[in-house]
Design a protein around this motif. Structure first.
Motif, PDB file in Angstrom:
ATOM      1  N   ALA A 147       0.844  -1.207   0.000  1.00  0.00           N
ATOM      2  CA  ALA A 147       0.000   0.000   0.000  1.00  0.00           C
ATOM      3  C   ALA A 147       0.873   1.249   0.000  1.00  0.00           C
TER       4      ALA A 147
ATOM      5  N   ALA B 227       2.585   1.814  -3.313  1.00  0.00           N
ATOM      6  CA  ALA B 227       1.624   2.325  -4.300  1.00  0.00           C
ATOM      7  C   ALA B 227       1.420   3.826  -4.087  1.00  0.00           C
ATOM      8  N   ILE B 228       1.226   4.222  -2.854  1.00  0.00           N
ATOM      9  CA  ILE B 228       0.967   5.641  -2.577  1.00  0.00           C
ATOM     10  C   ILE B 228       2.205   6.493  -2.883  1.00  0.00           C
TER      11      ILE B 228
ATOM     12  N   LEU C 118       2.433   6.936  -6.662  1.00  0.00           N
ATOM     13  CA  LEU C 118       1.422   7.869  -7.141  1.00  0.00           C
ATOM     14  C   LEU C 118       1.739   9.295  -6.708  1.00  0.00           C
TER      15      LEU C 118
ATOM     16  N   GLN D  85      -6.689  13.258  -7.469  1.00  0.00           N
ATOM     17  CA  GLN D  85      -6.113  12.157  -6.699  1.00  0.00           C
ATOM     18  C   GLN D  85      -6.726  12.035  -5.304  1.00  0.00           C
ATOM     19  N   PRO D  86      -6.684  10.814  -4.718  1.00  0.00           N
ATOM     20  CA  PRO D  86      -7.174  10.636  -3.351  1.00  0.00           C
ATOM     21  C   PRO D  86      -6.339  11.454  -2.356  1.00  0.00           C
TER      22      PRO D  86
ATOM     23  N   ALA E 230      -4.935  10.745   0.461  1.00  0.00           N
ATOM     24  CA  ALA E 230      -3.701  10.140   0.967  1.00  0.00           C
ATOM     25  C   ALA E 230      -2.545  10.360  -0.006  1.00  0.00           C
ATOM     26  N   VAL E 231      -2.835  10.379  -1.305  1.00  0.00           N
ATOM     27  CA  VAL E 231      -1.794  10.593  -2.309  1.00  0.00           C
ATOM     28  C   VAL E 231      -1.342  12.058  -2.288  1.00  0.00           C
TER      29      VAL E 231
END
Lengths: 313, 313
Positions: free
Chosen positions: A209, A212-213, A216, A248-249, A251-252
């Motif tokens: 996870a 991935a973040i 991104l 983007q979300p 968290a990103v």
């Protein structure tokens, strides 16, 4: 490779020694004698003798006039720093590219639990990485990270290979010993006999996870910079496209700001949770329009651009 | 709102009662008497009396001829199902949109620790959500999820408000009680007195990371479907664009496949970790070219398209 003389590192030494022809390895051993116990010199001699027996070169290190940076932090942290610094020096001196460390699946579970308890967040949950770059040419590897300590000890017993019992040479951590000998056995008994596996699976998922973040966030930083040279050192401001960040979300976007602060060498530690979330809020809702941040940094929304600059006053 | 009679739910009842005019609340209480203890009828009477005193309507529920689905799982799980089913029924019957449950910050820390120990992975690390939709019109909310139980108990003491001590009416979980009374106190003493906060912070970060990955997986599924109607029920295959999937981190691609399986109602539970990772590997490297999956599902790479179909045999 690093050998303390404990079961884990003796196992790894024998394993790599067995595989030296097949894998075309040129094996060398480094042992660091922290000189914090009376018997530590005996341990170093024992490791040297084992290496002689296997015809593997062995370098023993001892603490010398340490630079100040080595002495910072607690005894555990500074011992760890000294040890890894020594491994790195040996590797560089002998043009060695890979330093193998005998961390096991048990170390991984212990580390994850330790990090959970200390509150290091999702980053800490990732535990010990399989590999880590020490310098451009030296990489640390942990080939036993998926192997249980009990398997190694069983293998050593079947080979009638002795090892040193007191591993405090490589592990001064009082907390770590408590986790190994008290906390984990207690949790196994009271909650789940398989808690080790649960902790390791969690570490793996957290790694996936987080990576991935990170990936991104890296892409988002590249895409949302409107002045492409603004990560160049010295330039005191950046301009970021709000429409790009909005895609983007949250968290990103947060992770992107963390990256930006790291690259610009802005004072990251002074940023509170509140500052980061205000900034993320600005990037996606344009509100508030202006924000004063630690280290004299000012964030301002101008139409579709978020400008972040060092105040000149 | 749900009231067991314990400190948490009595506190929430008083709080919402205090705020009923300011927030224009129409407050009703639901209490479920599981009839698993002799004294449970007394508890129900006690809750009714408290509600009378506050002039708040109160509905008492009891187990009846339960449908089979309620009886599945252990005693704890089936009791929980019955209780929430009752709350939902009361809400629907009285046209209530919000069901408030008095879970606290302590419940959150206990849940996160429980999930870590059980090995529910990153998803489980998210802990208890602040809100959850029970039906289209009924939403469960947890207004006390950031509040410590000790604060509630102090407030009740200062108001001289009694509450029921035995909370086993709402919490049959043996493990949960052990976590509350043994494991957490032990971890506080041996590792970190602030471990509660550490666990809650972890839950929050896991929520943020997971929701970022979910959002990106959702977008990726939309973008990589080359036959736009392929999520329509009944269509036995989907075609996914490999170049679109290649742009995204592995964790996002995996999460996308999980979503696809859920939407197509393909047998998700039979998919092993190995199957998921093989599929993710195909989506990014086109290797292997063909893969037989559980439930008669076949994945095949054809140029830049990954085709997944139910075999007709």
């Amino acid at each position: 490779m690093a050998v303390s003389g404990g079961a884990d590192s003796v196992s790894l030494l024998l394993l790599l020694h067995d595989l030296r022809e097949e894998l075309q390895l040129q094996l060398s051993v480094a042992h660091f004698d922290h000189q914090l116990r009376e018997s530590s010199a005996d341990d170093a001699k024992w490791v040297e003798a084992l290496c002689n027996q296997l015809a593997v070169p062995c370098v023993i290190g001892r603490p010398d006039q340490d630079s100040e940076s080595m002495q910072q932090g607690g005894i555990e942290e500074s011992a760890r720093k000294r040890r890894y610094h020594f491994f790195q020096q040996v590797a560089e001196r002998h043009k060695i590219n890979w330093v193998a460390i005998a961390h096991t699946a048990d170390d991984q579970a212990e580390t994850v639990l330790h990090h959970i308890a200390r509150g290091t967040g999702l980053k800490g949950l990732q535990g010990i990485p399989e590999t880590r770059e020490l310098t451009e040419s030296v990489t640390l590897i942990r080939p036993l990270l998926q192997v249980n300590r009990s398997e190694l000890i069983a293998e050593l017993a079947s080979r009638q290979q002795a090892f040193l019992q007191d591993e405090s040479n490589t592990d001064f951590s009082f907390t770590r010993n408590r986790i190994r000998h008290d906390v984990l056995p207690y949790l196994k008994e009271s909650l789940n006999p398989q808690i080790d596996q649960a902790l390791r699976r969690l570490a793996k998922q957290a790694q996936e996870a987080q990576s991935a973040i990170d990936e991104l966030a890296r892409n988002l930083l590249d895409q949302s910079l409107t002045n492409s040279e603004s990560l160049r050192d010295g330039l005191a401001f950046v301009r970021l496209s709000i429409p790009e960040m909005k895609k983007q979300p949250v968290a990103v976007v947060s992770a992107m700001f963390l990256k930006l602060w790291t690259e610009k060498k802005w004072p990251r530690k002074q940023m509170s949770h509140f500052h980061w979330s205000q900034l993320t809020e600005m990037a996606t809702t344009k509100s508030p329009q202006g924000l004063a941040l630690p280290g004299g940094i000012q964030a301002t929304c101008r139409r579709d651009v978020l400008e972040i600059r060092l105040r000149s006053d």
